[in-house]
Design a protein around this motif. Sequence first.
Motif, PDB file in Angstrom:
ATOM      1  N   UNK A 117       0.846  -1.203   0.000  1.00 19.25           N
ATOM      2  CA  UNK A 117       0.000   0.000   0.000  1.00 19.25           C
ATOM      3  C   UNK A 117       0.881   1.252   0.000  1.00 19.25           C
ATOM      4  N   UNK A 118       1.853   1.285  -0.896  1.00 25.34           N
ATOM      5  CA  UNK A 118       2.849   2.364  -0.868  1.00 25.34           C
ATOM      6  C   UNK A 118       2.279   3.715  -1.271  1.00 25.34           C
ATOM      7  N   UNK A 119       1.087   3.753  -1.884  1.00 26.50           N
ATOM      8  CA  UNK A 119       0.459   5.033  -2.213  1.00 26.50           C
ATOM      9  C   UNK A 119      -0.336   5.599  -1.038  1.00 26.50           C
ATOM     10  N   UNK A 120      -0.458   4.835   0.043  1.00 26.47           N
ATOM     11  CA  UNK A 120      -1.175   5.287   1.234  1.00 26.47           C
ATOM     12  C   UNK A 120      -0.180   5.932   2.200  1.00 26.47           C
ATOM     13  N   UNK A 121      -0.718   6.542   3.241  1.00 23.07           N
ATOM     14  CA  UNK A 121       0.126   7.098   4.291  1.00 23.07           C
ATOM     15  C   UNK A 121       0.996   5.990   4.888  1.00 23.07           C
ATOM     16  N   UNK A 122       2.226   6.337   5.238  1.00 21.50           N
ATOM     17  CA  UNK A 122       3.170   5.339   5.732  1.00 21.50           C
ATOM     18  C   UNK A 122       2.658   4.634   6.983  1.00 21.50           C
ATOM     19  N   UNK A 123       1.941   5.353   7.834  1.00 20.07           N
ATOM     20  CA  UNK A 123       1.407   4.736   9.055  1.00 20.07           C
ATOM     21  C   UNK A 123       0.409   3.634   8.719  1.00 20.07           C
ATOM     22  N   UNK A 124      -0.378   3.827   7.648  1.00 16.04           N
ATOM     23  CA  UNK A 124      -1.350   2.812   7.236  1.00 16.04           C
ATOM     24  C   UNK A 124      -0.648   1.613   6.624  1.00 16.04           C
ATOM     25  N   UNK A 125       0.428   1.864   5.860  1.00 15.13           N
ATOM     26  CA  UNK A 125       1.197   0.756   5.295  1.00 15.13           C
ATOM     27  C   UNK A 125       1.770  -0.115   6.402  1.00 15.13           C
ATOM     28  N   UNK A 126       2.304   0.511   7.429  1.00 16.05           N
ATOM     29  CA  UNK A 126       2.868  -0.252   8.540  1.00 16.05           C
ATOM     30  C   UNK A 126       1.771  -0.988   9.313  1.00 16.05           C
ATOM     31  N   UNK A 127       0.593  -0.373   9.434  1.00 16.70           N
ATOM     32  CA  UNK A 127      -0.526  -1.050  10.099  1.00 16.70           C
ATOM     33  C   UNK A 127      -0.907  -2.296   9.326  1.00 16.70           C
ATOM     34  N   UNK A 128      -0.993  -2.181   7.992  1.00 19.37           N
ATOM     35  CA  UNK A 128      -1.353  -3.331   7.161  1.00 19.37           C
ATOM     36  C   UNK A 128      -0.306  -4.432   7.277  1.00 19.37           C
ATOM     37  N   UNK A 129       0.967  -4.063   7.279  1.00 17.21           N
ATOM     38  CA  UNK A 129       2.030  -5.060   7.408  1.00 17.21           C
ATOM     39  C   UNK A 129       1.969  -5.752   8.764  1.00 17.21           C
ATOM     40  N   UNK A 130       1.674  -4.988   9.814  1.00 21.29           N
ATOM     41  CA  UNK A 130       1.555  -5.583  11.148  1.00 21.29           C
ATOM     42  C   UNK A 130       0.360  -6.531  11.221  1.00 21.29           C
ATOM     43  N   UNK A 131      -0.722  -6.150  10.565  1.00 18.46           N
ATOM     44  CA  UNK A 131      -1.914  -7.009  10.552  1.00 18.46           C
ATOM     45  C   UNK A 131      -1.625  -8.310   9.820  1.00 18.46           C
ATOM     46  N   UNK A 132      -0.943  -8.215   8.672  1.00 21.46           N
ATOM     47  CA  UNK A 132      -0.594  -9.419   7.932  1.00 21.46           C
ATOM     48  C   UNK A 132       0.378 -10.295   8.729  1.00 21.46           C
ATOM     49  N   UNK A 133       1.302  -9.662   9.441  1.00 24.27           N
ATOM     50  CA  UNK A 133       2.231 -10.435  10.265  1.00 24.27           C
ATOM     51  C   UNK A 133       1.478 -11.190  11.363  1.00 24.27           C
TER      52      UNK A 133
ATOM     53  N   UNK B  32      -8.211   3.733   6.121  1.00 27.35           N
ATOM     54  CA  UNK B  32      -8.758   4.860   5.372  1.00 27.35           C
ATOM     55  C   UNK B  32      -7.688   5.937   5.290  1.00 27.35           C
ATOM     56  N   UNK B  33      -7.408   6.398   4.078  1.00 26.08           N
ATOM     57  CA  UNK B  33      -6.429   7.469   3.872  1.00 26.08           C
ATOM     58  C   UNK B  33      -7.144   8.625   3.184  1.00 26.08           C
ATOM     59  N   UNK B  34      -7.355   9.721   3.909  1.00 26.60           N
ATOM     60  CA  UNK B  34      -8.080  10.865   3.376  1.00 26.60           C
ATOM     61  C   UNK B  34      -7.146  11.933   2.805  1.00 26.60           C
ATOM     62  N   UNK B  35      -5.832  11.695   2.859  1.00 26.30           N
ATOM     63  CA  UNK B  35      -4.872  12.654   2.343  1.00 26.30           C
ATOM     64  C   UNK B  35      -4.539  13.729   3.361  1.00 26.30           C
ATOM     65  N   UNK B  36      -3.409  14.401   3.139  1.00 29.17           N
ATOM     66  CA  UNK B  36      -2.995  15.462   4.042  1.00 29.17           C
ATOM     67  C   UNK B  36      -2.657  14.997   5.436  1.00 29.17           C
TER      68      UNK B  36
END
Length: 633
Positions: free
Chosen positions: A306-322, A567-571
């Motif tokens: 999810x590299x187009x999303x905010x970095x915090x969300x990418x890390x959340x997704x990776x932690x969830x998959x782990x 959810x990534x709303x930008x900004x």
Amino acid sequence: MIRAGPPRILGSSTTPSQALLRIPLRYRQHNAPRKHFTSFFIYDASTYREDLSYTDIPVPTEALYPRRGGPKNLPIAETLVDDEDCPENTRAKDKPKLLILGSGWGSVALLKQLKPEDYHITVVSPVNYFLFTPMLPSATVGTLELRSLVEPIRRIVENVKGHFLRAEAVDVELSERLLEVTQTDSNGVKQNFYLPYDKLVIGVGSTTNAHGVSGLENCHFLKDISDASNIRNKILQNLEQACLPTTTDAERKRLLSFVVCGGGPTGCEFAAELFDLLNEDLARSFPKILRNEVSVHVIQSRGHILNTYDEALSKFAEARFAHDQVEVLTNARVKEVRPDKILFTQKDENGEAVTKELPMGFCLWSTGVAQTDFCKTIAAKLDIQTNRHALETDTHLRLNGAPLGSVYAIGDCSTVQNNVAEHLVSFLRTLAYEKGKDPEKMTISFKEWRGVAQRVKKRFPQASDHLRRLDKLFEQYDKDKSGTLDFGEMRELLLQIDSKLTSLPATAQRAHQQGQYLGRKFNKLAQAAPGMQANEMDYGDLDDAVYKAFEYTHLGSLAYIGNSAVFDFGGGLNFSGGLLAVYLWRSVYFAQSVSFRTRVLLAMDWSKRAMFGRGEFRSPSLSGLWGLIVELS
């Protein structure tokens, strides 16, 4: 005068309403379902017809025997067989011909905005349904049924009294305004013909990007409803084969190794849905050893999923998959896909690429988009089309290089070309010549710079965010502190703005907004047409005269990540969570669903999953039958 009081039960002082209240509640609750069933059967009986529905319909002779013409001397369908089916169709027959290619998000949004009888509307698509693509991963594992994601396109076209042809566009004659389409007749022979147009909207979508990787015939893709059916069948086939006593341990582990190539929203959502199926429903019906040997892998070429999303969300997704034991392989590039394994390279701790292999029984390829053959054919006709991935349009969504105001492109098949610097530099040169000055020696004051900035905002709305503080920009690039900007300083400023403008995302959200924009603009053009004809205004930039340029508004991105959602709303504004976020994710897509019918089906599917699970059966092959099923559903 005798006043009649409320009726009373004979031999009693009790009124009927009071007597009803004295009936035991248990008796009334027991009979309530009977009333609902009776009401349903009464409604159901009203949906059948005993009378014959056909009537005599006049069909124009030219629709049955079209004349031939054009560069290839093909039949030209100037009139369609249903042009006189009703008074509305008859009135629209002589209106400007609007051809819409594709039945995706952009085309449907355009159709919903158009006013009936303003145009003679014809939709051409190889499929006769609209597909709700964001929920497609859910259909691959049975969370949602396939028919819950589709809406017959003829129902949508009927609302604007348009026409639909199930055919495929293969070429276009831009100078003669003829679209070449092909169909397969009852004998299996391809028949080509022309459709004339006044305005052509290209919304044919895209294909999967192979990135030069060999062996993609061993992969599954997720672009259409038939892909979802094939994926579901393959998953269940692997599970059944893994149960056989003749299957070895090594073969069973390979069959139960599921690999997803691509860590974008589609790839991550499919991996999450697949894990939910294997974790929640597998143990109910299959041997428990299968659950222990199942493995899900996501191969991502970038540093994060999810590299187009905010970095915090990418890390959340990776932690969830782990947490779910879904293996994420980042900084990895696939080299080859073989029938039983995947070869890929991954950087080690020293940054060197190391070749690895991963046994697999199933592989999904979800790594970007590429041009369709039809778009490549159009691009080859126009020298100005240099983008190898999409058709380039201006900010009014008009195809660059085509006759002005005749061809438009929306959705994944197109990209909006910025070129802010080139356009404004050309404007400044013209402005200098009008003042009798040498462009290279011309300077502009802050007041003139404000006028230039307003022109940029009007022509390129996406640049507005970079032009909020005009005074600071002017001060920053006025390097000699002269209070003016010379031609070189102005060009440098515009090039800097141009470099910050990124391409619009290839998402359903972007296509939907573009379709809505074109629909509103076409309504304006139709409204202004009588005045233009009276004043003989049939040339020039009519689009710019009646409507503003397209401006994309990012409403946010969302993704399902295994019983959680992001959810990534930008900004920097984002949100992630567990089941509460999942229900919010469902609510968003439920609201965006195209019709009341699909909303009802979605709600029923989610309820069935909660009560009965996803089910473990193979769905029948949809080839040849799916179009008819959708058309009649």
